[in-house]
Motif scaffolding. Structure first.
Motif, PDB file in Angstrom:
ATOM      1  N   GLY A  13       0.814  -1.217   0.000  1.00 23.49           N
ATOM      2  CA  GLY A  13       0.000   0.000   0.000  1.00 23.49           C
ATOM      3  C   GLY A  13       0.845   1.264   0.000  1.00 23.49           C
ATOM      4  N   ALA A  14       1.920   1.246   0.782  1.00 28.19           N
ATOM      5  CA  ALA A  14       2.797   2.420   0.809  1.00 28.19           C
ATOM      6  C   ALA A  14       3.514   2.598  -0.523  1.00 28.19           C
ATOM      7  CB  ALA A  14       3.819   2.269   1.942  1.00 28.19           C
ATOM      8  N   ILE A  15       3.900   1.509  -1.155  1.00 30.56           N
ATOM      9  CA  ILE A  15       4.547   1.611  -2.466  1.00 30.56           C
ATOM     10  C   ILE A  15       3.569   2.163  -3.496  1.00 30.56           C
ATOM     11  CG2 ILE A  15       5.488   0.235  -4.376  1.00 30.56           C
ATOM     12  CD1 ILE A  15       6.768  -1.565  -2.210  1.00 30.56           C
ATOM     13  N   LEU A  16       2.351   1.646  -3.495  1.00 27.87           N
ATOM     14  CA  LEU A  16       1.361   2.146  -4.459  1.00 27.87           C
ATOM     15  C   LEU A  16       1.024   3.613  -4.217  1.00 27.87           C
ATOM     16  CD1 LEU A  16      -1.175  -0.825  -4.770  1.00 27.87           C
ATOM     17  CD2 LEU A  16       0.470  -0.023  -6.475  1.00 27.87           C
ATOM     18  N   THR A  17       0.998   4.033  -2.970  1.00 30.79           N
ATOM     19  CA  THR A  17       0.600   5.405  -2.665  1.00 30.79           C
ATOM     20  C   THR A  17       1.734   6.394  -2.885  1.00 30.79           C
ATOM     21  OG1 THR A  17      -0.970   4.594  -1.027  1.00 30.79           O
ATOM     22  CG2 THR A  17      -0.359   6.895  -0.873  1.00 30.79           C
ATOM     23  N   PHE A  18       2.919   6.068  -2.402  1.00 35.87           N
ATOM     24  CA  PHE A  18       3.985   7.069  -2.361  1.00 35.87           C
ATOM     25  C   PHE A  18       5.081   6.898  -3.414  1.00 35.87           C
ATOM     26  CE2 PHE A  18       2.514   6.580   2.129  1.00 35.87           C
ATOM     27  CZ  PHE A  18       1.812   7.779   2.187  1.00 35.87           C
ATOM     28  N   ALA A  19       5.270   5.693  -3.957  1.00 31.55           N
ATOM     29  CA  ALA A  19       6.431   5.461  -4.804  1.00 31.55           C
ATOM     30  C   ALA A  19       6.108   5.292  -6.287  1.00 31.55           C
ATOM     31  CB  ALA A  19       7.185   4.230  -4.315  1.00 31.55           C
ATOM     32  N   THR A  20       4.863   5.290  -6.644  1.00 33.67           N
ATOM     33  CA  THR A  20       4.517   5.125  -8.058  1.00 33.67           C
ATOM     34  C   THR A  20       3.765   6.343  -8.556  1.00 33.67           C
ATOM     35  OG1 THR A  20       2.438   4.032  -7.541  1.00 33.67           O
ATOM     36  CG2 THR A  20       4.349   2.619  -7.839  1.00 33.67           C
ATOM     37  N   ASP A  21       3.874   6.547  -9.863  1.00 30.19           N
ATOM     38  CA  ASP A  21       3.020   7.573 -10.468  1.00 30.19           C
ATOM     39  C   ASP A  21       2.387   7.007 -11.743  1.00 30.19           C
ATOM     40  OD1 ASP A  21       4.954   7.705 -12.398  1.00 30.19           O
ATOM     41  OD2 ASP A  21       5.505   9.780 -12.065  1.00 30.19           O
ATOM     42  N   TRP A  22       1.969   5.756 -11.665  1.00 35.83           N
ATOM     43  CA  TRP A  22       1.296   5.123 -12.786  1.00 35.83           C
ATOM     44  C   TRP A  22      -0.101   5.707 -12.924  1.00 35.83           C
ATOM     45  CZ3 TRP A  22       2.461  -0.248 -10.414  1.00 35.83           C
ATOM     46  CH2 TRP A  22       3.803  -0.581 -10.619  1.00 35.83           C
ATOM     47  N   ASP A  23      -0.577   5.777 -14.109  1.00 32.65           N
ATOM     48  CA  ASP A  23      -1.947   6.219 -14.365  1.00 32.65           C
ATOM     49  C   ASP A  23      -2.703   5.082 -15.028  1.00 32.65           C
ATOM     50  OD1 ASP A  23      -1.633   8.806 -13.370  1.00 32.65           O
ATOM     51  OD2 ASP A  23      -0.821   9.537 -15.278  1.00 32.65           O
ATOM     52  N   MET A  24      -3.689   4.577 -14.327  1.00 31.03           N
ATOM     53  CA  MET A  24      -4.550   3.535 -14.894  1.00 31.03           C
ATOM     54  C   MET A  24      -5.949   4.119 -15.015  1.00 31.03           C
ATOM     55  SD  MET A  24      -3.328   0.105 -12.863  1.00 31.03           S
ATOM     56  CE  MET A  24      -4.442  -0.939 -13.770  1.00 31.03           C
ATOM     57  N   GLN A  25      -6.537   3.901 -16.133  1.00 29.21           N
ATOM     58  CA  GLN A  25      -7.870   4.449 -16.359  1.00 29.21           C
ATOM     59  C   GLN A  25      -8.881   3.664 -15.526  1.00 29.21           C
ATOM     60  OE1 GLN A  25      -8.888   4.609 -20.470  1.00 29.21           O
ATOM     61  NE2 GLN A  25     -10.820   5.672 -20.098  1.00 29.21           N
ATOM     62  N   GLY A  26      -9.632   4.366 -14.730  1.00 31.70           N
ATOM     63  CA  GLY A  26     -10.668   3.756 -13.907  1.00 31.70           C
ATOM     64  C   GLY A  26     -10.195   3.271 -12.550  1.00 31.70           C
ATOM     65  N   VAL A  27      -8.883   3.348 -12.267  1.00 31.69           N
ATOM     66  CA  VAL A  27      -8.360   2.873 -10.986  1.00 31.69           C
ATOM     67  C   VAL A  27      -7.481   3.966 -10.395  1.00 31.69           C
ATOM     68  CG1 VAL A  27      -6.945   1.145  -9.819  1.00 31.69           C
ATOM     69  CG2 VAL A  27      -8.368   0.478 -11.750  1.00 31.69           C
ATOM     70  N   ASN A  28      -7.788   4.355  -9.178  1.00 30.89           N
ATOM     71  CA  ASN A  28      -6.980   5.329  -8.467  1.00 30.89           C
ATOM     72  C   ASN A  28      -5.996   4.549  -7.581  1.00 30.89           C
ATOM     73  OD1 ASN A  28      -5.876   7.394  -7.031  1.00 30.89           O
ATOM     74  ND2 ASN A  28      -7.839   8.284  -6.371  1.00 30.89           N
ATOM     75  N   LEU A  29      -4.754   4.423  -8.027  1.00 34.20           N
ATOM     76  CA  LEU A  29      -3.781   3.615  -7.297  1.00 34.20           C
ATOM     77  C   LEU A  29      -3.425   4.209  -5.933  1.00 34.20           C
ATOM     78  CD1 LEU A  29      -1.375   2.409 -10.116  1.00 34.20           C
ATOM     79  CD2 LEU A  29      -3.122   1.124  -8.919  1.00 34.20           C
ATOM     80  N   ASP A  30      -3.519   5.526  -5.796  1.00 34.53           N
ATOM     81  CA  ASP A  30      -3.283   6.125  -4.480  1.00 34.53           C
ATOM     82  C   ASP A  30      -4.345   5.651  -3.484  1.00 34.53           C
ATOM     83  OD1 ASP A  30      -1.086   7.483  -5.395  1.00 34.53           O
ATOM     84  OD2 ASP A  30      -2.209   9.333  -5.829  1.00 34.53           O
ATOM     85  N   LEU A  31      -5.590   5.599  -3.918  1.00 33.29           N
ATOM     86  CA  LEU A  31      -6.670   5.138  -3.043  1.00 33.29           C
ATOM     87  C   LEU A  31      -6.519   3.650  -2.731  1.00 33.29           C
ATOM     88  CD1 LEU A  31      -9.285   5.782  -1.552  1.00 33.29           C
ATOM     89  CD2 LEU A  31     -10.513   5.244  -3.662  1.00 33.29           C
ATOM     90  N   VAL A  32      -6.147   2.850  -3.726  1.00 29.36           N
ATOM     91  CA  VAL A  32      -5.938   1.422  -3.502  1.00 29.36           C
ATOM     92  C   VAL A  32      -4.809   1.215  -2.485  1.00 29.36           C
ATOM     93  CG1 VAL A  32      -5.193  -0.729  -4.587  1.00 29.36           C
ATOM     94  CG2 VAL A  32      -6.838   0.741  -5.746  1.00 29.36           C
ATOM     95  N   GLY A  33      -3.739   2.007  -2.593  1.00 30.91           N
ATOM     96  CA  GLY A  33      -2.633   1.909  -1.637  1.00 30.91           C
ATOM     97  C   GLY A  33      -3.058   2.270  -0.231  1.00 30.91           C
ATOM     98  N   VAL A  34      -3.854   3.317  -0.099  1.00 30.32           N
ATOM     99  CA  VAL A  34      -4.337   3.718   1.233  1.00 30.32           C
ATOM    100  C   VAL A  34      -5.239   2.630   1.807  1.00 30.32           C
ATOM    101  CG1 VAL A  34      -5.795   5.386   2.452  1.00 30.32           C
ATOM    102  CG2 VAL A  34      -4.097   6.185   0.813  1.00 30.32           C
ATOM    103  N   ILE A  35      -6.079   2.033   0.976  1.00 31.88           N
ATOM    104  CA  ILE A  35      -6.956   0.955   1.455  1.00 31.88           C
ATOM    105  C   ILE A  35      -6.121  -0.234   1.916  1.00 31.88           C
ATOM    106  CG2 ILE A  35      -8.660  -0.757   0.701  1.00 31.88           C
ATOM    107  CD1 ILE A  35      -9.886   1.483  -1.041  1.00 31.88           C
ATOM    108  N   PHE A  36      -5.085  -0.603   1.158  1.00 34.45           N
ATOM    109  CA  PHE A  36      -4.199  -1.690   1.583  1.00 34.45           C
ATOM    110  C   PHE A  36      -3.548  -1.384   2.929  1.00 34.45           C
ATOM    111  CE2 PHE A  36      -3.028  -3.847  -2.727  1.00 34.45           C
ATOM    112  CZ  PHE A  36      -4.314  -4.350  -2.812  1.00 34.45           C
ATOM    113  N   MET A  37      -3.089  -0.162   3.114  1.00 33.16           N
ATOM    114  CA  MET A  37      -2.449   0.188   4.388  1.00 33.16           C
ATOM    115  C   MET A  37      -3.441   0.117   5.541  1.00 33.16           C
ATOM    116  SD  MET A  37       0.311   3.179   3.532  1.00 33.16           S
ATOM    117  CE  MET A  37      -0.767   4.256   2.597  1.00 33.16           C
ATOM    118  N   ILE A  38      -4.660   0.578   5.327  1.00 26.42           N
ATOM    119  CA  ILE A  38      -5.676   0.537   6.390  1.00 26.42           C
ATOM    120  C   ILE A  38      -6.027  -0.910   6.735  1.00 26.42           C
ATOM    121  CG2 ILE A  38      -8.098   1.052   6.905  1.00 26.42           C
ATOM    122  CD1 ILE A  38      -7.701   3.694   5.372  1.00 26.42           C
ATOM    123  N   VAL A  39      -6.197  -1.746   5.709  1.00 25.55           N
ATOM    124  CA  VAL A  39      -6.507  -3.159   5.960  1.00 25.55           C
ATOM    125  C   VAL A  39      -5.347  -3.831   6.702  1.00 25.55           C
ATOM    126  CG1 VAL A  39      -6.897  -5.390   4.834  1.00 25.55           C
ATOM    127  CG2 VAL A  39      -8.148  -3.376   4.072  1.00 25.55           C
ATOM    128  N   GLY A  40      -4.116  -3.492   6.352  1.00 26.27           N
ATOM    129  CA  GLY A  40      -2.956  -4.046   7.050  1.00 26.27           C
ATOM    130  C   GLY A  40      -2.908  -3.622   8.510  1.00 26.27           C
TER     131      GLY A  40
END
Length: 85
Positions: A13-40
């Motif tokens: 989650g931290a890697i997806l939120t802070f270390a990447t700047d990928w752009d995927m259409q329809g997916v907010n990777l920053d939000l996915v990273g934050v969700i992973f960190m919260i679940v962890g």
């Protein structure tokens, strides 16, 4: 999920939120990273509370019974044990 899985979720989650700047259409990777960190974090708190409950405090051992040798001493006079009959 054990403690290792929770730590991996937080790391991914931290890697997806802070270390990447990928752009995927329809997916907010920053939000996915934050969700992973919260679940962890939720997993770590749940794991630690269950682990704390599993620990058993062993009470101190009760003192052993001390046999009094005089109480069990039998006098062998040759008659009380059946040999003198």
């Amino acid at each position: 999920m054990g403690l290792g899985g929770c730590i991996i979720l937080i790391a991914v989650g931290a890697i997806l939120t802070f270390a990447t700047d990928w752009d995927m259409q329809g997916v907010n990777l920053d939000l996915v990273g934050v969700i992973f960190m919260i679940v962890g974090l939720i997993g770590i708190t749940t794991f630690s509370s269950i682990y704390r409950r599993r620990r058993v405090v062993v009470p101190p051992a009760a003192p052993g019974v001390v046999d009094d040798p005089a109480a069990h001493h039998h006098r062998r006079d040759g008659y009380s044990d059946g040999y003198g009959v």
